[in-house]
Write a protein that holds these residues in place. Sequence first.
Motif: not given
Length: 174
Positions: A138-156
Amino acid sequence: MTNGRDDDALSWDGDDDPTLDVGTSADPDDTPPDPADADVDAAAGAELPDGFTAVGKGSETVGAAAAPDMARADRGPMGNGELIGVGVLGGVYALFAIGWIIGGLRLQDWRPFLVSDAMYQGSLWLAVLAPVLWFATVFLLTRASRAWVRFAWLAAGVVLLVPWPFVLIGAVGQ
């Protein structure tokens, strides 16, 4: 009496560098130029990154920076809140990996009833590595994404990777 930098309280090696004397002059009657009188054409070549707006005199001549190429689509550095949030979730994932180790080792007594030894060992270590792999992916694949996308995948991942053997049996075993 001298008016140079030798009158300073401390002098260090390299103090005679001419770039350090910007704005000083030997003539006390010489006044520095007014920044408001600066040439507006100097700002014509300036570019601002996305999200910034030029204000003030000559701001209409300042252009926006070109869009970054997709090969380097990294976003800017993380802010304080995002950095703390990722750190806390990283700690949760590390605790999940430890929980899978403890819970999985507690299930070894019941292993003969469930699966063979080779299948159990393979699934145990995959379960231990799952939280670490999820966090890194998740950390590597969401580098260019917004913060909420990263936190949504981490929360999942926090919801999906709960170490159930540890939760149900515990470290001591009931």
